[in-house]
Design an enzyme around this catalytic site. Sequence first.
Site, PDB file in Angstrom:
ATOM      1  N   ASP A  80      -1.693 -10.150  15.317  1.00 29.57           N
ATOM      2  CA  ASP A  80      -2.886 -10.431  15.313  1.00 29.57           C
ATOM      3  C   ASP A  80      -4.013  -9.923  14.655  1.00 29.57           C
ATOM      4  O   ASP A  80      -3.965 -10.575  13.059  1.00 29.57           O
ATOM      5  CB  ASP A  80      -3.505 -11.153  16.647  1.00 29.57           C
TER       6      ASP A  80
ATOM      7  N   GLY B 234       1.428  -5.228  27.121  1.00 32.40           N
ATOM      8  CA  GLY B 234       2.127  -6.361  26.298  1.00 32.40           C
ATOM      9  C   GLY B 234       3.352  -6.261  25.945  1.00 32.40           C
ATOM     10  O   GLY B 234       4.266  -6.951  26.355  1.00 32.40           O
TER      11      GLY B 234
END
Length: 181
Positions: free
Chosen positions: A106, A47
């Site tokens: 997150d 990512g």
Amino acid sequence: MYRAIDRILIDRDSIADRVEQLGDMLVADLAPIADAGQLMVVPVMTGSLFFTADLLRQLPLAFRIQPVTMSSYPGKSTTSQGIKEMSPLPDEIEGKTILVIDDILDSGRTLDHLRTEMLEAGAADVRSCVLLRKDVPRAAKVQCHYVGFDIPDAFVVGYGLDYDGLYRNVPDIAVLNEAKL
Ligand code: IMP
Ligand code: MG
């Protein structure tokens, strides 16, 4: 072309501006460590691919880049499935200051896990830099030294972030409409 993309949350120009600011902060903080030959940069793949490439070109410092691959949203999941470590930790961590670069904070499990493992492997210090931090209570509890943008709790793609391996090449950060998948 990108059917499931609803709206752009952060456009490419805003990303570029913020990456430049983060670069300035990192140079100010890490130059003495790099000068002492003690800086190692650990990007979390996949990512952080584009974020890493853009950010590290802003750092005129001496350091080695040792990526690790981790995954917590395998396949078509849009909620964390727990960390899967897919590559070993880099060698020669001992005594180094590590800068971990990730796309998004997150649950914070990825950064917590890496930090613990690297300190156990003898790192002198572990700092982290993320492009995005989700506005969820659990993310606020995780120590993160450099944050690009705080964003709402939505599933986002683009600029490296994926859904089921897709959309990483979208140049902006966009909100995925799960109803249109
Ligand atoms: P954490 O361990 O829960 O903090 O999750 C971090 C990892 O989950 C990130 O490195 C991303 O790869 C992935 N992730 C979390 N949220 C999103 C999202 O909204 N879109 C795409 N990937 C995400
Ligand atoms: Mg990731």
